[in-house]
Write a protein that holds these residues in place. Sequence first.
Motif, PDB file in Angstrom:
ATOM      1  N   PRO A  11       6.825  12.679  -9.644  1.00 31.04           N
ATOM      2  CA  PRO A  11       6.553  13.417 -10.904  1.00 31.04           C
ATOM      3  C   PRO A  11       6.193  12.616 -12.104  1.00 31.04           C
ATOM      4  CG  PRO A  11       8.179  14.514  -9.644  1.00 31.04           C
ATOM      5  CD  PRO A  11       7.874  13.029  -8.933  1.00 31.04           C
ATOM      6  N   SER A  12       6.855  11.375 -12.268  1.00 27.70           N
ATOM      7  CA  SER A  12       6.681  10.540 -13.096  1.00 27.70           C
ATOM      8  C   SER A  12       5.575   9.598 -13.084  1.00 27.70           C
ATOM      9  CB  SER A  12       8.000   9.705 -13.491  1.00 27.70           C
ATOM     10  OG  SER A  12       8.077   8.972 -12.157  1.00 27.70           O
ATOM     11  N   ALA A  13       4.775   9.634 -12.408  1.00 30.89           N
ATOM     12  CA  ALA A  13       3.468   8.728 -11.937  1.00 30.89           C
ATOM     13  C   ALA A  13       2.673   8.968 -13.245  1.00 30.89           C
ATOM     14  CB  ALA A  13       2.775   9.311 -10.761  1.00 30.89           C
ATOM     15  N   LEU A  54       4.631   5.750  -5.374  1.00 30.57           N
ATOM     16  CA  LEU A  54       4.595   5.790  -6.755  1.00 30.57           C
ATOM     17  C   LEU A  54       3.609   6.894  -7.330  1.00 30.57           C
ATOM     18  CD1 LEU A  54       4.908   1.966  -7.713  1.00 30.57           C
ATOM     19  CD2 LEU A  54       6.567   3.932  -7.835  1.00 30.57           C
ATOM     20  N   ALA A  55       2.404   6.899  -6.851  1.00 26.04           N
ATOM     21  CA  ALA A  55       1.562   8.004  -7.306  1.00 26.04           C
ATOM     22  C   ALA A  55       1.620   9.302  -7.089  1.00 26.04           C
ATOM     23  CB  ALA A  55       0.251   7.652  -6.720  1.00 26.04           C
ATOM     24  N   TRP A 108       0.813  -1.294   0.077  1.00 29.45           N
ATOM     25  CA  TRP A 108       0.041  -0.095  -0.021  1.00 29.45           C
ATOM     26  C   TRP A 108       0.646   1.439   0.038  1.00 29.45           C
ATOM     27  CZ3 TRP A 108      -0.854   4.488   2.718  1.00 29.45           C
ATOM     28  CH2 TRP A 108      -2.018   5.127   2.587  1.00 29.45           C
ATOM     29  N   THR A 109       1.694   1.318   0.762  1.00 28.86           N
ATOM     30  CA  THR A 109       2.920   2.395   0.983  1.00 28.86           C
ATOM     31  C   THR A 109       3.411   2.699  -0.256  1.00 28.86           C
ATOM     32  OG1 THR A 109       3.038   1.772   3.341  1.00 28.86           O
ATOM     33  CG2 THR A 109       4.816   3.266   2.187  1.00 28.86           C
ATOM     34  N   GLU A 110       3.920   1.501  -0.978  1.00 29.26           N
ATOM     35  CA  GLU A 110       4.759   1.781  -2.304  1.00 29.26           C
ATOM     36  C   GLU A 110       3.775   2.312  -3.476  1.00 29.26           C
ATOM     37  OE1 GLU A 110       7.234  -0.957  -5.370  1.00 29.26           O
ATOM     38  OE2 GLU A 110       6.435  -1.975  -3.618  1.00 29.26           O
ATOM     39  N   ARG A 118      -4.308   3.268  -9.431  1.00 30.16           N
ATOM     40  CA  ARG A 118      -4.185   2.084  -8.431  1.00 30.16           C
ATOM     41  C   ARG A 118      -4.192   2.834  -6.996  1.00 30.16           C
ATOM     42  NH1 ARG A 118       1.282  -0.680  -9.444  1.00 30.16           N
ATOM     43  NH2 ARG A 118       0.770  -1.788  -7.572  1.00 30.16           N
ATOM     44  N   ALA A 119      -3.473   3.747  -6.906  1.00 23.37           N
ATOM     45  CA  ALA A 119      -3.312   4.606  -5.498  1.00 23.37           C
ATOM     46  C   ALA A 119      -4.637   4.851  -5.116  1.00 23.37           C
ATOM     47  CB  ALA A 119      -2.364   5.494  -5.495  1.00 23.37           C
ATOM     48  N   CYS A 120      -5.421   5.507  -5.856  1.00 20.53           N
ATOM     49  CA  CYS A 120      -6.748   5.978  -5.322  1.00 20.53           C
ATOM     50  C   CYS A 120      -7.659   4.625  -5.084  1.00 20.53           C
ATOM     51  CB  CYS A 120      -7.310   6.537  -6.450  1.00 20.53           C
ATOM     52  SG  CYS A 120      -6.856   8.348  -6.980  1.00 20.53           S
TER      53      CYS A 120
END
Length: 583
Positions: free
Chosen positions: A458-460, A454-455, A448-450, A467-469
């Motif tokens: 700046p390169s997200a 990632l989100a 979850w933290t990863e 996925r983060a949402c």
Amino acid sequence: MSETTAQKAPRWSVLGRDDDGAATVIDVRADGSRGEPVPVEPHDLTGFIARRERSASPPRWVWSDAPSWYPQLLATGVRVERCHDLRLSHAILRRSELVRERGALLAAEEWDAAPGLEAEEAPEDSALFEFEGAGAAAPTVPHDPESASAEFERQLAAISSSADPNRLRLLLAAESAGALVAVEMRSAGVPWDAAEHDRLLREQLGPRPAGGAKPAKMLALADEVRAALAQPEASLDSPPKLLRALKRAGIDVESTSQWELMEIEHPAIEPLLRYKKLSRLLTANGWAWIDEWVRDGRYRPVYVPGGVVTGRWASSGGGALQVPRGLRPALRADPGWMLVSADVAQLEPRVLAAMSGDRAMAAAGSGKDLYSGIVQSGLVSTRQEAKFAVLGAMYGSTTGDSGRLVPRLRRGFPAAMRLVDRAAEVGEQGGTVSTWLGRSSPVPGAEWTETQSLASLPSATPRDEARACRAARDFGRFTRNFVVQGTAAEWALAWLAELRLRLAAMPAAAPAPATASGPVFEYRPHLVFFLHDEVIVHAPSEQAQAVADAVRASAEAAGRLLFGETPVDFPLDVRVAERASKE
């Protein structure tokens, strides 16, 4: 008892044993003073504890964990009134947000070990949340007196310096009482009619086949499915192979889950669903289950108190939490005895109303079915809609009927909705929430933290952000339900603890069941089954009504203990019968 005697009487007795079985008892008084260690030979341990229990002021026994100590006491007829289970208490305190200083508890990693269960039994999956410390073959917690005494000191310090010592003490006392109940229920066993169980299986599956073959009714359904698929060799027992067979037949599904298959119209689906249902029955509670788990008219499952992160119980053998309703008639009282069964109506929504202080929600369930009360309030049109709306509010549903109806609850029950919405917001941010008495949720895992990290880069990519949402919403749903389900588990533990004491105070009655497990359970009513919001007591017929009254009184006491003079009531459906109902 005089004041001097009260000061000298131990409030706690810390119990430990060495590798050779020799035990040591260290008494701790209410003022914190400690007595000299008292050695107790293995052959005298049960007698020593029995004598202490018969004293004017029996102590609360402090031990590593109940499954490692209590079964042998019950086997010799010794029942203890109270205990402090160090393993269960450690698991609560090391995570609780109420504990200000957790460093010493976190460093004592040896107390994070699994409960003292049989090594060959793997914990069963929980219905909602993962099993804590899965893997019963892992090392158990320490049992020696030095480790037990040191851990108890850590726990007392953590409680006394916490933000709310009284709530934590109540939670630990309830959790430890639940540990005693779990061992007692296994020792007593559930009165089980193996012949009736066999009849029910034959009725649904056909005659018992020889050599592990499938029963006749399953074979007939399998033939029907294969004919509808036009695939005579199709495998129905392997999900991947079944999925390929369904797709070859033009059935567009992503899985073989019941819920997805129910949406499909095809001649193979209806018999396939019936086949899967019978397969589950045969695997989980078929004839092999009877052979393994029923002896001398008793079924003895292995309960694991605190086995789920919310505080709900899990099971490590026997599947007590998954016994199908259709097999309930196999629960049969002994001659001259009755089963007193009780379950709470809409426990979790009522707990939510009490926690939040939502008077409108309390009024909707006052003296009546809560869902019907919501209909009467005008928020929804039918009881089914009320149920969908409440479940959607507690589980975070945003689609379908639940998603459509939840906004109406926000208008009608704002305090209740604020509580679960706030819990969800905390979870979405990666935070922790706590139950009414102070059991706290775990933090999200590394994955979850990863995902969130990632989100935020700046390169997200849009996919990273999606996925983060999704992960944030999922954890928010977890914390939303955690506060409600966990507090409901606390209410149920308080109910169990109170009922256990009331049953023990009842006078003995005759006759004893022929299959009684020993003097602890002879002649007197005792708990034999527990499932989240339901209890079953095995009681002599002449005491059945008194037991029913005790069950109701215990529920009322549990509500007062947790929530004080709340307007929320916790109504019970109480039944007295020779057999447990399957309804």
